[in-house]
Scaffold this motif. Sequence first.
Motif, PDB file in Angstrom:
ATOM      1  N   ALA A  17       0.803  -1.216   0.000  1.00 46.78           N
ATOM      2  CA  ALA A  17       0.000   0.000   0.000  1.00 46.78           C
ATOM      3  C   ALA A  17       0.841   1.274   0.000  1.00 46.78           C
ATOM      4  CB  ALA A  17      -0.932   0.005   1.207  1.00 46.78           C
ATOM      5  N   ARG A  18       2.120   1.163   0.276  1.00 46.03           N
ATOM      6  CA  ARG A  18       2.970   2.361   0.260  1.00 46.03           C
ATOM      7  C   ARG A  18       2.970   2.971  -1.129  1.00 46.03           C
ATOM      8  NH1 ARG A  18       8.010  -0.148   3.202  1.00 46.03           N
ATOM      9  NH2 ARG A  18       7.217  -0.123   5.304  1.00 46.03           N
ATOM     10  N   ALA A  25       4.597   0.083  -9.658  1.00 46.87           N
ATOM     11  CA  ALA A  25       3.729  -0.832 -10.401  1.00 46.87           C
ATOM     12  C   ALA A  25       3.062  -0.116 -11.573  1.00 46.87           C
ATOM     13  CB  ALA A  25       2.680  -1.425  -9.467  1.00 46.87           C
ATOM     14  N   VAL A  26       2.557   1.086 -11.312  1.00 44.05           N
ATOM     15  CA  VAL A  26       1.939   1.867 -12.390  1.00 44.05           C
ATOM     16  C   VAL A  26       2.975   2.172 -13.467  1.00 44.05           C
ATOM     17  CG1 VAL A  26       0.896   4.103 -12.948  1.00 44.05           C
ATOM     18  CG2 VAL A  26       0.111   2.817 -10.960  1.00 44.05           C
ATOM     19  N   GLY A  27       4.190   2.538 -13.049  1.00 46.94           N
ATOM     20  CA  GLY A  27       5.252   2.843 -14.003  1.00 46.94           C
ATOM     21  C   GLY A  27       5.600   1.650 -14.882  1.00 46.94           C
ATOM     22  N   VAL A  28       5.658   0.464 -14.275  1.00 50.29           N
ATOM     23  CA  VAL A  28       5.980  -0.745 -15.052  1.00 50.29           C
ATOM     24  C   VAL A  28       4.875  -1.027 -16.074  1.00 50.29           C
ATOM     25  CG1 VAL A  28       6.213  -3.260 -14.872  1.00 50.29           C
ATOM     26  CG2 VAL A  28       7.465  -1.778 -13.307  1.00 50.29           C
ATOM     27  N   ILE A  29       3.626  -0.887 -15.656  1.00 44.66           N
ATOM     28  CA  ILE A  29       2.504  -1.145 -16.575  1.00 44.66           C
ATOM     29  C   ILE A  29       2.498  -0.140 -17.726  1.00 44.66           C
ATOM     30  CG2 ILE A  29      -0.022  -1.116 -16.762  1.00 44.66           C
ATOM     31  CD1 ILE A  29      -0.009  -2.232 -13.832  1.00 44.66           C
TER      32      ILE A  29
END
Length: 150
Positions: A17-18, A25-29
Motif C-alpha cells: 500500500a505504500r 507498479a503503475v510505471g511498469v505497466i
Amino acid sequence: MAEEKKGFIKEFGEFVARGNVMNMAVGVIIGGAFSNITKSLTDDIISPILGLFGGANFDQYVLPLSGDAVISYGKFITAVINFLIMAFVVFWLVKTVNRIVDKATPKKPEAPAAPTTKICPFCKSEIALEAIRCPHCTSEIPKMRPASEG
C-alpha cells in the motif's frame, strides 16, 4: 503460528500500500504499454522509411551461419532504435515534468551564511570571528555580548 501469519500478511499489505510500490507498479505497466507503442513506431514507420534508402527493412538483415541457423542482426538494430527512441522520449518527459514542478514549487529564500569575520573596533580591519587580538593593530578585542543579552 497463525498470529505470525497475520502479522506477515498485515506487514505485506502495508508494504504494497505504500506509495512507492504503487507508483512503481503503475510505471511498469505504463512502461510496457509505451514499449509497444515505441516498437510499433520503429517497426511500422521508421524502419520502412529507412528501408526506402537502403532498399530493405532492418528486420530482414540476417547473417546465415549453417543450415537454418542465422544471426538476425537487423532485429538487433531495430531493438537499438527502439531503445534510443524510448530513452529520448523518457528524457524529454522527465525534463518537462521537472520544469513544471520547478515552476510550481515556491522558491525558499536562502538563509544568509553565518558570518566568519568581524570588524576590529579599533582599526576597522576585517578579522576572524574568533580573534581576541587584532593581527593588524594588535589591540585586544573586547568580548562582545550577544545582542539578545542587551
